[in-house]
Design a protein around this motif. Structure first.
Motif, PDB file in Angstrom:
ATOM      1  N   PRO A 234       0.619  -1.527   0.120  1.00  0.00           N
ATOM      2  CA  PRO A 234      -0.041  -0.275  -0.221  1.00  0.00           C
ATOM      3  C   PRO A 234       1.288   1.819   0.340  1.00  0.00           C
ATOM      4  O   PRO A 234       1.384   1.818   0.835  1.00  0.00           O
ATOM      5  N   HIS A 235       1.086   2.456  -1.283  1.00  0.00           N
ATOM      6  CA  HIS A 235       1.930   3.322  -1.570  1.00  0.00           C
ATOM      7  C   HIS A 235       1.778   4.224  -0.311  1.00  0.00           C
ATOM      8  O   HIS A 235       0.308   4.575  -1.004  1.00  0.00           O
ATOM      9  N   VAL A 236       2.065   5.228  -0.443  1.00  0.00           N
ATOM     10  CA  VAL A 236       1.627   6.405  -0.126  1.00  0.00           C
ATOM     11  C   VAL A 236       3.112   6.710  -0.622  1.00  0.00           C
ATOM     12  O   VAL A 236       4.250   6.689  -0.774  1.00  0.00           O
ATOM     13  N   THR A 237       2.612   8.538  -1.835  1.00  0.00           N
ATOM     14  CA  THR A 237       3.675   9.419  -1.748  1.00  0.00           C
ATOM     15  C   THR A 237       3.368  10.070  -1.390  1.00  0.00           C
ATOM     16  O   THR A 237       2.375  10.669  -1.752  1.00  0.00           O
ATOM     17  N   SER A 288      12.479  -4.363   5.999  1.00  0.00           N
ATOM     18  CA  SER A 288      11.417  -5.012   5.379  1.00  0.00           C
ATOM     19  C   SER A 288      10.937  -5.777   6.373  1.00  0.00           C
ATOM     20  O   SER A 288      10.664  -5.751   7.162  1.00  0.00           O
ATOM     21  N   LEU A 289       9.623  -5.368   5.958  1.00  0.00           N
ATOM     22  CA  LEU A 289       8.559  -6.454   6.331  1.00  0.00           C
ATOM     23  C   LEU A 289       8.341  -7.740   6.382  1.00  0.00           C
ATOM     24  O   LEU A 289       8.665  -8.557   4.905  1.00  0.00           O
ATOM     25  N   LEU A 296       8.656  -6.244  11.800  1.00  0.00           N
ATOM     26  CA  LEU A 296       9.847  -5.541  10.983  1.00  0.00           C
ATOM     27  C   LEU A 296      11.784  -5.705  11.092  1.00  0.00           C
ATOM     28  O   LEU A 296      11.719  -5.984  12.338  1.00  0.00           O
ATOM     29  N   ILE A 297      12.269  -6.245   9.927  1.00  0.00           N
ATOM     30  CA  ILE A 297      13.385  -6.587   9.562  1.00  0.00           C
ATOM     31  C   ILE A 297      14.517  -5.203   9.925  1.00  0.00           C
ATOM     32  O   ILE A 297      14.503  -4.888   8.594  1.00  0.00           O
ATOM     33  N   VAL A 413       4.784  -0.041   7.060  1.00  0.00           N
ATOM     34  CA  VAL A 413       5.517   0.231   7.992  1.00  0.00           C
ATOM     35  C   VAL A 413       5.255   1.894   8.238  1.00  0.00           C
ATOM     36  O   VAL A 413       6.061   2.016   9.733  1.00  0.00           O
ATOM     37  N   ILE A 414       5.159   3.172   7.571  1.00  0.00           N
ATOM     38  CA  ILE A 414       5.626   3.776   7.835  1.00  0.00           C
ATOM     39  C   ILE A 414       4.634   4.574   7.978  1.00  0.00           C
ATOM     40  O   ILE A 414       3.613   4.721   6.881  1.00  0.00           O
ATOM     41  N   ASP A 415       4.144   5.822   9.345  1.00  0.00           N
ATOM     42  CA  ASP A 415       3.116   6.131   8.897  1.00  0.00           C
ATOM     43  C   ASP A 415       3.004   7.590   8.600  1.00  0.00           C
ATOM     44  O   ASP A 415       4.340   8.018   8.305  1.00  0.00           O
TER      45      ASP A 415
END
Ligand code: CAO
Length: 438
Positions: A234-237, A288-289, A296-297, A413-415
């Protein structure tokens, strides 16, 4: 009307048989002989029918419970006395083959989910059974226990399978057909797969002259990888513009030295250096997930993938340990890998081990673009062409060299706030390279 307990009848020589499906919920209306639960022994799967017509009041079992003869299954507000309790009936059945027995039964007529008119009040009660009720209980799909078992083993949701048997009953070949359809779609790459409707196939020659050219091997490989990343992440840009006026002045001051050593020093190496610094501060972005999505690695090394445009397509070789290298060394390495990429001389090692990627179209042009995360990495930075712009400094407009940046990241992974902080920190570092020393 009387509340009756429904217990497990004699199903043969089976003890502690696990419940694998509960087909009814409180409030559901069932007809006599409608299935209530499915049991699965090591030999067979059996649906246990209701001995009464009426409304389910309580369901007393859940999936994974184990049942023996006489155990309570449910309570029902029965409309009539059972003429012949299921227990007595089942005694007539050979204990060894309950599933086969169910298979041999002629297809049951499809029963209306709503109660027959004579028993239904004029205005349906709030908890009146509806088709949705029955569907959510899993009883809508009309299939024999063996077909249900087959579908369950292959992870097929019978709700998505169209039955071609009598009265719409789902047959094993319907389940096989559904799987085949999904697999065919998945193999096509450009069209469909994973339940996604394929693009329409159009004969373009009907509109004018066409030429069909095969895609290069690299394009085919990168296309698959890009589709996988696009569909899985799920991308956010998010975008920013960074003042790199001072950075550019510094770069120009270093250029003669670099040229003496045969090195071309572009803004990209400073971006790599700044990224390595900021990734240390935001370790979640250098990660990486895990495939199970539970962990989370986080990687303690910083290896940056750099997208390189080659005549045969896009490749992403990796510059290792960027945090430990200076801009001269990075420039030399960048020149080397991009030259080898264009000559098709990269090795597997050159292309693996990246922790975060950069895609720079700055040498070509454009104001912004949305890069696709190079999964299983978590983030990628897109760099567009810097341009001189009038920037308000509080009292006047001043000419500043502004660099457009786009950060795409895996939102699992990233808010957004973390992404924004990452971008702001990167921007601050590029504007004032002294940040690298802090
Ligand atoms: N703004 C303004 N100018 C820029 C710039 C930017 N962001 N980035 C580079 N430039 C300038 C360079 O300084 C250089 O000019 P000079 O020769 O006058 O110094 C010129 O543009 C060409 O640079 P370059 O592209 O050769 O070198 P680079 O280090 O910036 O990039 C590489 C190297 C390999 C990343 C690049 O050649 C490349 O292949 N880019 C395409 C990547 C790509 O296709 N991404 C899309 C992926 S998604 O489909």
């Amino acid at each position: 009307m009387a509340t009756k307990s429904i217990t497990l009848p004699d199903i043969g020589n089976y003890d502690n048989t696990p419940v694998i499906e509960v087909l009814v919920s409180p409030g559901d209306r069932v007809e006599k002989e409608d299935s209530l639960i499915t049991l699965e022994s090591d030999k067979a799967t059996m649906e246990i029918p209701s001995p009464y017509t009426g409304e389910i009041k309580k369901v007393l079992v859940k999936v994974d419970d184990t049942l023996n003869q006489g155990d309570l299954i449910a309570e029902i507000e029965a409309e009539e006395e059972a003429e012949a309790p299921a227990e007595e009936k089942s005694e007539e059945q050979p204990a060894e083959a309950p599933a086969e027995k169910a298979e041999e039964k002629p297809a049951e007529p499809e029963k209306p989910a709503a109660a027959p008119e004579k028993t239904e009040p004029a205005a349906p009660a709030a908890n009146a059974p509806t088709p949705v009720n029955r569907q959510s209980a899993g009883a809508k799909s009309h299939a024999s226990p063996s077909v249900r078992l087959f579908a369950r083993k292959l992870g097929v949701d019978l709700g998505n399978v169209t039955g071609t048997g009598p009265k719409g009953r789902i047959l094993q070949e319907d389940v096989e057909g559904a799987i085949k359809k999904v697999m065919e779609g998945a193999g096509k790459g450009a069209a469909g797969g994973a339940g996604i409707p394929p693009l329409p196939e159009i004969d373009f020659s009907q509109f004018g002259e066409i030429e069909e050219k095969p895609l290069s091997r690299i394009k085919k490989l990168s296309g698959k990888h890009l589709s996988t990343a696009w569909l899985n992440i799920p991308h956010v840009t998010q975008f920013d513009e960074t003042d790199i006026t001072e950075l550019e002045a510094f770069r120009k001051s270093l250029k003669p030295r670099a040229e003496k050593s045969g090195i071309k020093m572009t803004p990209l190496v400073f971006i790599l250096k700044a990224l390595a610094h900021v990734l240390r501060e935001f370790p979640n972005m250098n990660a990486s997930l895990a495939p199970d999505g539970e962990n989370l690695i986080v990687k303690k090394y910083i290896n940056l993938g750099v997208a390189v445009d080659t005549p045969n397509g896009l490749v992403v070789p990796v510059v290792r340990d960027v945090d430990q290298k200076g801009v001269f060394e990075l420039s030399e390495e960048l020149m080397d890998i991009s030259a080898r990429a264009r000559d098709g001389k990269l090795t597997g090692a050159d292309l693996s081990g990246g922790t975060f990627s950069v895609s720079s179209l700055g040498g070509i042009g454009g104001t912004q673009f949305t890069p696709i995360v190079n999964g299983p990495e978590v983030g990628i930075l897109g760099v567009s062409k810097a341009s001189m712009q009038p920037v308000w400094n509080g009292s006047e407009f001043v000419p500043r060299l502004m660099l457009p940046l786009a950060l795409s990241y895996d939102h699992r992974v990233i808010d957004g706030a973390e992404g924004a902080r990452f971008m702001t920190t990167l921007s601050r570092t590029l504007t004032d390279l002294r940040e690298l020393m802090l």
